[in-house]
Design a protein around this motif. Structure first.
Motif, PDB file in Angstrom:
ATOM      1  N   THR A  73       8.101  46.611 -35.486  1.00 38.97           N
ATOM      2  CA  THR A  73       7.047  46.803 -36.383  1.00 38.97           C
ATOM      3  C   THR A  73       5.602  46.221 -36.030  1.00 38.97           C
ATOM      4  OG1 THR A  73       8.342  48.145 -38.117  1.00 38.97           O
ATOM      5  CG2 THR A  73       5.807  47.706 -38.411  1.00 38.97           C
ATOM      6  N   LEU A  74       5.547  44.962 -35.765  1.00 34.04           N
ATOM      7  CA  LEU A  74       4.413  44.397 -34.731  1.00 34.04           C
ATOM      8  C   LEU A  74       4.565  44.848 -33.812  1.00 34.04           C
ATOM      9  CD1 LEU A  74       5.232  41.143 -36.839  1.00 34.04           C
ATOM     10  CD2 LEU A  74       3.424  42.541 -37.666  1.00 34.04           C
ATOM     11  N   ARG A  75       5.147  44.735 -33.270  1.00 34.39           N
ATOM     12  CA  ARG A  75       5.170  44.867 -32.201  1.00 34.39           C
ATOM     13  C   ARG A  75       4.089  46.415 -31.670  1.00 34.39           C
ATOM     14  NH1 ARG A  75      10.081  42.278 -30.325  1.00 34.39           N
ATOM     15  NH2 ARG A  75      10.627  44.187 -30.682  1.00 34.39           N
ATOM     16  N   CYS A  76       5.377  47.203 -32.053  1.00 27.95           N
ATOM     17  CA  CYS A  76       4.470  48.408 -32.101  1.00 27.95           C
ATOM     18  C   CYS A  76       2.930  48.506 -32.765  1.00 27.95           C
ATOM     19  CB  CYS A  76       5.197  49.472 -33.260  1.00 27.95           C
ATOM     20  SG  CYS A  76       4.492  51.192 -33.907  1.00 27.95           S
ATOM     21  N   LEU A  77       2.298  47.959 -33.991  1.00 33.11           N
ATOM     22  CA  LEU A  77       1.576  47.977 -34.322  1.00 33.11           C
ATOM     23  C   LEU A  77       0.517  46.853 -33.165  1.00 33.11           C
ATOM     24  CD1 LEU A  77       1.889  46.673 -38.025  1.00 33.11           C
ATOM     25  CD2 LEU A  77       1.423  48.713 -37.106  1.00 33.11           C
ATOM     26  N   SER A 120      13.367  43.409 -47.177  1.00 30.16           N
ATOM     27  CA  SER A 120      13.704  42.438 -46.982  1.00 30.16           C
ATOM     28  C   SER A 120      13.726  41.233 -46.409  1.00 30.16           C
ATOM     29  CB  SER A 120      15.555  42.633 -47.945  1.00 30.16           C
ATOM     30  OG  SER A 120      15.986  42.474 -47.007  1.00 30.16           O
ATOM     31  N   ASP A 121      12.991  41.432 -45.092  1.00 31.40           N
ATOM     32  CA  ASP A 121      12.976  40.621 -43.765  1.00 31.40           C
ATOM     33  C   ASP A 121      11.413  40.102 -44.159  1.00 31.40           C
ATOM     34  OD1 ASP A 121      11.408  42.793 -43.190  1.00 31.40           O
ATOM     35  OD2 ASP A 121      12.731  42.690 -41.246  1.00 31.40           O
ATOM     36  N   GLY A 122      10.524  40.178 -44.588  1.00 26.32           N
ATOM     37  CA  GLY A 122       9.438  40.528 -44.472  1.00 26.32           C
ATOM     38  C   GLY A 122       8.048  41.189 -43.789  1.00 26.32           C
ATOM     39  N   THR A 123       8.703  42.599 -43.715  1.00 25.51           N
ATOM     40  CA  THR A 123       8.200  43.090 -42.679  1.00 25.51           C
ATOM     41  C   THR A 123       6.848  43.384 -43.548  1.00 25.51           C
ATOM     42  OG1 THR A 123      10.133  44.487 -41.790  1.00 25.51           O
ATOM     43  CG2 THR A 123       8.198  45.244 -41.658  1.00 25.51           C
ATOM     44  N   ALA A 124       6.819  43.759 -44.985  1.00 28.99           N
ATOM     45  CA  ALA A 124       5.247  44.092 -45.203  1.00 28.99           C
ATOM     46  C   ALA A 124       4.403  42.950 -45.576  1.00 28.99           C
ATOM     47  CB  ALA A 124       5.364  45.008 -47.061  1.00 28.99           C
ATOM     48  N   GLU A 125       5.051  41.673 -45.969  1.00 24.05           N
ATOM     49  CA  GLU A 125       3.947  40.737 -45.537  1.00 24.05           C
ATOM     50  C   GLU A 125       3.032  41.030 -44.087  1.00 24.05           C
ATOM     51  OE1 GLU A 125       6.835  40.903 -49.364  1.00 24.05           O
ATOM     52  OE2 GLU A 125       7.469  40.844 -47.111  1.00 24.05           O
ATOM     53  N   ALA A 126       4.645  40.373 -43.287  1.00 23.18           N
ATOM     54  CA  ALA A 126       3.952  40.345 -41.576  1.00 23.18           C
ATOM     55  C   ALA A 126       2.023  40.822 -41.447  1.00 23.18           C
ATOM     56  CB  ALA A 126       5.306  40.284 -40.764  1.00 23.18           C
ATOM     57  N   ILE A 127       2.642  42.452 -41.954  1.00 26.61           N
ATOM     58  CA  ILE A 127       1.897  43.424 -41.223  1.00 26.61           C
ATOM     59  C   ILE A 127       0.366  42.805 -41.518  1.00 26.61           C
ATOM     60  CG2 ILE A 127       0.856  45.662 -41.638  1.00 26.61           C
ATOM     61  CD1 ILE A 127       4.067  46.213 -41.290  1.00 26.61           C
ATOM     62  N   ALA A 128       1.278  42.928 -43.076  1.00 25.96           N
ATOM     63  CA  ALA A 128      -0.523  42.489 -44.083  1.00 25.96           C
ATOM     64  C   ALA A 128      -1.576  40.990 -43.673  1.00 25.96           C
ATOM     65  CB  ALA A 128      -0.276  42.138 -45.704  1.00 25.96           C
ATOM     66  N   ASP A 129      -0.538  40.149 -43.303  1.00 26.95           N
ATOM     67  CA  ASP A 129      -1.207  38.574 -42.499  1.00 26.95           C
ATOM     68  C   ASP A 129      -1.899  39.068 -41.014  1.00 26.95           C
ATOM     69  OD1 ASP A 129      -0.450  37.460 -44.610  1.00 26.95           O
ATOM     70  OD2 ASP A 129       1.322  37.025 -43.378  1.00 26.95           O
ATOM     71  N   GLU A 130      -0.772  40.306 -39.709  1.00 29.89           N
ATOM     72  CA  GLU A 130      -0.756  39.903 -39.158  1.00 29.89           C
ATOM     73  C   GLU A 130      -2.513  41.455 -38.613  1.00 29.89           C
ATOM     74  OE1 GLU A 130      -0.061  40.613 -34.088  1.00 29.89           O
ATOM     75  OE2 GLU A 130       1.481  39.992 -36.248  1.00 29.89           O
ATOM     76  N   PHE A 131      -2.406  42.858 -40.114  1.00 27.13           N
ATOM     77  CA  PHE A 131      -3.100  43.929 -39.565  1.00 27.13           C
ATOM     78  C   PHE A 131      -3.543  43.832 -41.327  1.00 27.13           C
ATOM     79  CE2 PHE A 131      -0.307  43.762 -36.055  1.00 27.13           C
ATOM     80  CZ  PHE A 131      -1.262  44.140 -34.643  1.00 27.13           C
ATOM     81  N   PRO A 132      -4.079  43.554 -41.489  1.00 25.80           N
ATOM     82  CA  PRO A 132      -4.956  43.738 -42.796  1.00 25.80           C
ATOM     83  C   PRO A 132      -5.643  44.813 -43.052  1.00 25.80           C
ATOM     84  CG  PRO A 132      -6.492  42.006 -41.828  1.00 25.80           C
ATOM     85  CD  PRO A 132      -5.179  41.592 -41.061  1.00 25.80           C
ATOM     86  N   GLN A 133      -5.850  46.133 -41.903  1.00 23.88           N
ATOM     87  CA  GLN A 133      -6.828  46.971 -41.638  1.00 23.88           C
ATOM     88  C   GLN A 133      -5.513  48.037 -42.370  1.00 23.88           C
ATOM     89  OE1 GLN A 133      -6.400  45.112 -38.996  1.00 23.88           O
ATOM     90  NE2 GLN A 133      -6.665  46.159 -37.944  1.00 23.88           N
ATOM     91  N   VAL A 134      -4.591  47.524 -41.728  1.00 18.42           N
ATOM     92  CA  VAL A 134      -3.656  48.696 -42.088  1.00 18.42           C
ATOM     93  C   VAL A 134      -2.813  49.173 -43.607  1.00 18.42           C
ATOM     94  CG1 VAL A 134      -1.087  49.008 -41.830  1.00 18.42           C
ATOM     95  CG2 VAL A 134      -1.983  48.270 -39.629  1.00 18.42           C
ATOM     96  N   VAL A 135      -2.967  50.219 -43.891  1.00 18.92           N
ATOM     97  CA  VAL A 135      -2.538  50.335 -44.973  1.00 18.92           C
ATOM     98  C   VAL A 135      -1.300  50.487 -45.309  1.00 18.92           C
ATOM     99  CG1 VAL A 135      -2.375  52.721 -46.758  1.00 18.92           C
ATOM    100  CG2 VAL A 135      -4.419  52.536 -45.235  1.00 18.92           C
ATOM    101  N   VAL A 136      -0.915  50.010 -46.111  1.00 19.60           N
ATOM    102  CA  VAL A 136       1.068  49.240 -46.301  1.00 19.60           C
ATOM    103  C   VAL A 136       1.349  50.148 -48.124  1.00 19.60           C
ATOM    104  CG1 VAL A 136       2.560  47.666 -46.480  1.00 19.60           C
ATOM    105  CG2 VAL A 136       0.749  47.317 -44.685  1.00 19.60           C
ATOM    106  N   HIS A 137       2.393  51.393 -47.353  1.00 19.41           N
ATOM    107  CA  HIS A 137       2.188  51.554 -48.902  1.00 19.41           C
ATOM    108  C   HIS A 137       3.968  51.309 -49.138  1.00 19.41           C
ATOM    109  CE1 HIS A 137       3.224  54.126 -52.064  1.00 19.41           C
ATOM    110  NE2 HIS A 137       5.017  54.420 -51.896  1.00 19.41           N
TER     111      HIS A 137
END
Length: 115
Positions: A22-26, A50-67
């Motif tokens: 997901t991070l590579r895609c973003l 449960s692998d920290g996906t949402a947290e990693a996205i929030a860290d690297e891409f804070p502008q992404v709307v994560v639901h």
């Protein structure tokens, strides 16, 4: 995911326990440019990761709307529908439905809107 002007394209992504993909895609979405269009925003529905996906996205891409859906019961189709609804409510002119394991060429958005 940038500050350019133009008609906004919102990418919609569903993810479940695929943090690195997901991070590579973003990262590949962040590089998109197309004349008259802008990668305005990304909505990502995290379906119980449960692998920290949402947290990693929030860290690297804070502008992404994560639901976040902690129950993990949406699966792909319903997660994409939730993401599309969120993007439309926020003013999306166009939706780009994206699998979280895709890495786009830098001109993918331009080729898509030309089509």
């Amino acid at each position: 995911m940038n500050e350019e002007t133009g008609s906004p394209v919102w990418a919609v992504i569903a993810s479940h326990n695929r943090r690195e993909a997901t991070l590579r895609c973003l990262r590949s979405l962040a590089a998109q440019r197309a004349e008259g269009w802008t990668m305005a925003q990304v909505v990502l529905v995290d379906d119980g990761s449960s692998d920290g996906t949402a947290e990693a996205i929030a860290d690297e891409f804070p502008q992404v709307v994560v639901h976040r859906n902690p129950a993990g019961d949406l699966y792909w189709a319903r997660a994409m529908a939730v993401g599309a609804q969120l993007a439309i409510e926020r003013g999306a002119d166009a939706l780009w439905m994206v699998n979280d394991d895709v890495e786009f060429d830098p001109d993918a958005l331009a080729r898509t809107v030309q089509t």
